[in-house]
Design a protein around this motif. Sequence first.
Motif, PDB file in Angstrom:
ATOM      1  N   ARG A  99       2.656  -1.787   2.704  1.00 36.08           N
ATOM      2  CA  ARG A  99       3.903  -1.206   3.210  1.00 36.08           C
ATOM      3  C   ARG A  99       3.576  -0.065   4.171  1.00 36.08           C
ATOM      4  O   ARG A  99       2.744   0.787   3.869  1.00 36.08           O
ATOM      5  N   VAL A 100       4.230  -0.058   5.335  1.00 33.10           N
ATOM      6  CA  VAL A 100       4.008   0.987   6.335  1.00 33.10           C
ATOM      7  C   VAL A 100       4.550   2.320   5.818  1.00 33.10           C
ATOM      8  O   VAL A 100       5.705   2.406   5.388  1.00 33.10           O
ATOM      9  N   ILE A 101       3.714   3.344   5.853  1.00 32.89           N
ATOM     10  CA  ILE A 101       4.150   4.663   5.399  1.00 32.89           C
ATOM     11  C   ILE A 101       4.130   5.705   6.518  1.00 32.89           C
ATOM     12  O   ILE A 101       4.738   6.757   6.383  1.00 32.89           O
ATOM     13  N   GLU A 102       3.435   5.374   7.624  1.00 33.37           N
ATOM     14  CA  GLU A 102       3.367   6.341   8.725  1.00 33.37           C
ATOM     15  C   GLU A 102       2.987   5.639  10.019  1.00 33.37           C
ATOM     16  O   GLU A 102       2.207   4.682  10.020  1.00 33.37           O
ATOM     17  N   LYS A 109      -0.244   3.362   9.418  1.00 30.15           N
ATOM     18  CA  LYS A 109      -0.895   3.595   8.130  1.00 30.15           C
ATOM     19  C   LYS A 109      -0.117   2.850   7.045  1.00 30.15           C
ATOM     20  O   LYS A 109       1.110   2.921   7.005  1.00 30.15           O
ATOM     21  N   LEU A 110      -0.864   2.148   6.168  1.00 34.45           N
ATOM     22  CA  LEU A 110      -0.239   1.325   5.145  1.00 34.45           C
ATOM     23  C   LEU A 110      -0.685   1.723   3.745  1.00 34.45           C
ATOM     24  O   LEU A 110      -1.859   2.092   3.545  1.00 34.45           O
ATOM     25  N   GLU A 111       0.237   1.627   2.814  1.00 37.27           N
ATOM     26  CA  GLU A 111      -0.085   1.817   1.393  1.00 37.27           C
ATOM     27  C   GLU A 111      -0.428   0.436   0.845  1.00 37.27           C
ATOM     28  O   GLU A 111       0.365  -0.500   0.944  1.00 37.27           O
ATOM     29  N   ILE A 112      -1.651   0.285   0.290  1.00 34.10           N
ATOM     30  CA  ILE A 112      -2.088  -1.046  -0.151  1.00 34.10           C
ATOM     31  C   ILE A 112      -2.657  -1.042  -1.577  1.00 34.10           C
ATOM     32  O   ILE A 112      -3.432  -1.926  -1.937  1.00 34.10           O
ATOM     33  N   ASN A 113      -2.307  -0.030  -2.375  1.00 32.53           N
ATOM     34  CA  ASN A 113      -2.791   0.047  -3.755  1.00 32.53           C
ATOM     35  C   ASN A 113      -4.282   0.375  -3.809  1.00 32.53           C
ATOM     36  O   ASN A 113      -4.982  -0.005  -4.739  1.00 32.53           O
ATOM     37  N   PHE A 114      -4.771   1.085  -2.794  1.00 30.07           N
ATOM     38  CA  PHE A 114      -6.160   1.516  -2.727  1.00 30.07           C
ATOM     39  C   PHE A 114      -6.182   3.036  -2.880  1.00 30.07           C
ATOM     40  O   PHE A 114      -5.145   3.693  -2.823  1.00 30.07           O
ATOM     41  N   SER A 115      -7.369   3.599  -3.073  1.00 30.14           N
ATOM     42  CA  SER A 115      -7.486   5.043  -3.271  1.00 30.14           C
ATOM     43  C   SER A 115      -7.117   5.838  -2.022  1.00 30.14           C
ATOM     44  O   SER A 115      -6.864   7.038  -2.093  1.00 30.14           O
ATOM     45  N   ARG A 144       7.195   1.416  17.272  1.00 28.47           N
ATOM     46  CA  ARG A 144       8.220   1.415  16.215  1.00 28.47           C
ATOM     47  C   ARG A 144       9.112   0.178  16.275  1.00 28.47           C
ATOM     48  O   ARG A 144       9.740  -0.184  15.279  1.00 28.47           O
ATOM     49  N   THR A 145       9.160  -0.483  17.434  1.00 39.80           N
ATOM     50  CA  THR A 145       9.952  -1.715  17.522  1.00 39.80           C
ATOM     51  C   THR A 145       9.204  -2.891  16.905  1.00 39.80           C
ATOM     52  O   THR A 145       9.798  -3.939  16.653  1.00 39.80           O
ATOM     53  N   GLU A 149       8.510   2.515   9.458  1.00 34.15           N
ATOM     54  CA  GLU A 149       8.282   2.948   8.086  1.00 34.15           C
ATOM     55  C   GLU A 149       9.007   2.032   7.104  1.00 34.15           C
ATOM     56  O   GLU A 149      10.137   1.605   7.333  1.00 34.15           O
ATOM     57  N   ASN A 150       8.317   1.729   6.001  1.00 38.46           N
ATOM     58  CA  ASN A 150       8.823   0.892   4.895  1.00 38.46           C
ATOM     59  C   ASN A 150       8.798  -0.608   5.187  1.00 38.46           C
ATOM     60  O   ASN A 150       9.143  -1.407   4.311  1.00 38.46           O
ATOM     61  N   ASP A 151       8.398  -1.011   6.398  1.00 43.35           N
ATOM     62  CA  ASP A 151       8.225  -2.444   6.657  1.00 43.35           C
ATOM     63  C   ASP A 151       7.082  -2.982   5.791  1.00 43.35           C
ATOM     64  O   ASP A 151       6.086  -2.287   5.554  1.00 43.35           O
ATOM     65  N   VAL A 152       7.238  -4.223   5.347  1.00 46.38           N
ATOM     66  CA  VAL A 152       6.186  -4.886   4.572  1.00 46.38           C
ATOM     67  C   VAL A 152       5.397  -5.789   5.514  1.00 46.38           C
ATOM     68  O   VAL A 152       5.981  -6.556   6.293  1.00 46.38           O
ATOM     69  N   ILE A 153       4.074  -5.678   5.451  1.00 43.41           N
ATOM     70  CA  ILE A 153       3.200  -6.382   6.388  1.00 43.41           C
ATOM     71  C   ILE A 153       2.108  -7.139   5.640  1.00 43.41           C
ATOM     72  O   ILE A 153       1.598  -6.669   4.622  1.00 43.41           O
ATOM     73  N   CYS A 154       1.758  -8.304   6.158  1.00 41.17           N
ATOM     74  CA  CYS A 154       0.599  -9.046   5.664  1.00 41.17           C
ATOM     75  C   CYS A 154      -0.519  -8.904   6.697  1.00 41.17           C
ATOM     76  O   CYS A 154      -0.282  -9.011   7.899  1.00 41.17           O
ATOM     77  N   ALA A 155      -1.733  -8.639   6.232  1.00 41.10           N
ATOM     78  CA  ALA A 155      -2.864  -8.462   7.143  1.00 41.10           C
ATOM     79  C   ALA A 155      -4.158  -8.865   6.434  1.00 41.10           C
ATOM     80  O   ALA A 155      -4.134  -9.312   5.286  1.00 41.10           O
ATOM     81  N   GLU A 156      -5.261  -8.696   7.142  1.00 42.85           N
ATOM     82  CA  GLU A 156      -6.578  -9.036   6.605  1.00 42.85           C
ATOM     83  C   GLU A 156      -7.489  -7.819   6.689  1.00 42.85           C
ATOM     84  O   GLU A 156      -7.418  -7.050   7.650  1.00 42.85           O
ATOM     85  N   VAL A 157      -8.324  -7.638   5.676  1.00 46.68           N
ATOM     86  CA  VAL A 157      -9.250  -6.508   5.672  1.00 46.68           C
ATOM     87  C   VAL A 157     -10.348  -6.765   6.701  1.00 46.68           C
ATOM     88  O   VAL A 157     -11.056  -7.767   6.630  1.00 46.68           O
TER      89      VAL A 157
END
Length: 318
Positions: A99-102, A109-115, A144-145, A149-157
Amino acid sequence: MMRELHVSLNQTQKVRLQAAFQHLSDIGSQASSGLLVSVSDTIPVNNEDGILKGHGTSERDGQVVATVCGVVERVNKLVYVRALRARYKPEVGDIIVGRVIEIAPKRWKLEINFSQDAVLMLQSMNLPDGIQRRRTAVDELNMRTIFEENDVICAEVRGFQHDGSLHLQARSQKYGKLERGQLLRVPAYLVKRRKQHFHDLEQYGVDLILGCNGFIWVGEHVVPADNEMVEDQESTLKDKEQSYTPLEIRQNICRIANSVRLISALGFAISVDAIIDTAEASKSSNVDIKDMLGAEFYVQTAEREVQKRISLLKKKRG
């Protein structure tokens, strides 16, 4: 055991659930692999010769014992314990949902359940127009278009940078923004790395993405756009805004999502087969979507898992 799912069981249901978990424990002891162990628990190896003791194990009085809490894994003669981690441990190539946080200069920047938060650079993704070109100052102004913020994204490490930050990439049509669905969060260790993490559940009209980081997406099926056949971007966006998700699809999303919640609460490994089995069992038993998280279906799901593992054990034995 009942992670984030508070079920009020009557006495009969408590007895049935205890019996089911005891059966699962007994089956796990026979199968060794897949057994949940705590520190100092003995790992059954049936007195085999040449056993190799891997991570999370040691020898005591001639027996193999666990030195960490986790799940016993076995590869030929190698026996090790996969530690149960509350946080996700990334590996290059992992499919993740975040989830996009910034929004920062040239990056999200995304929150991905990592440290720490992950970074998706502007140059590490396909732009909506699908044209491969250098990113410009205009692209940066229009970030931003694309994602906000808060958009859910799928990506690859993609990997770790020299500063220790985790970088992602989304250079494929299967990656990008996820809409019209539910984002679920489960313990990352319940999602095993597999060859396929994207699933089109045709019978439900639903897309399922099992993120290695424990974030799971259940949403309306989306047909990937063909860059060579893009006609009018503005017209496409307008049509998308006017359309809506049919009631049946929304119900299917909720049924699949509740299947994930239930499997996670029971502490079972999350796979597309387990999710579909649970959803189909609820339909065949005429269990309403809202009742899937109730006590009776909770216990029934544990009992079905016992029967499934008994059948698998019988097949392995020939």
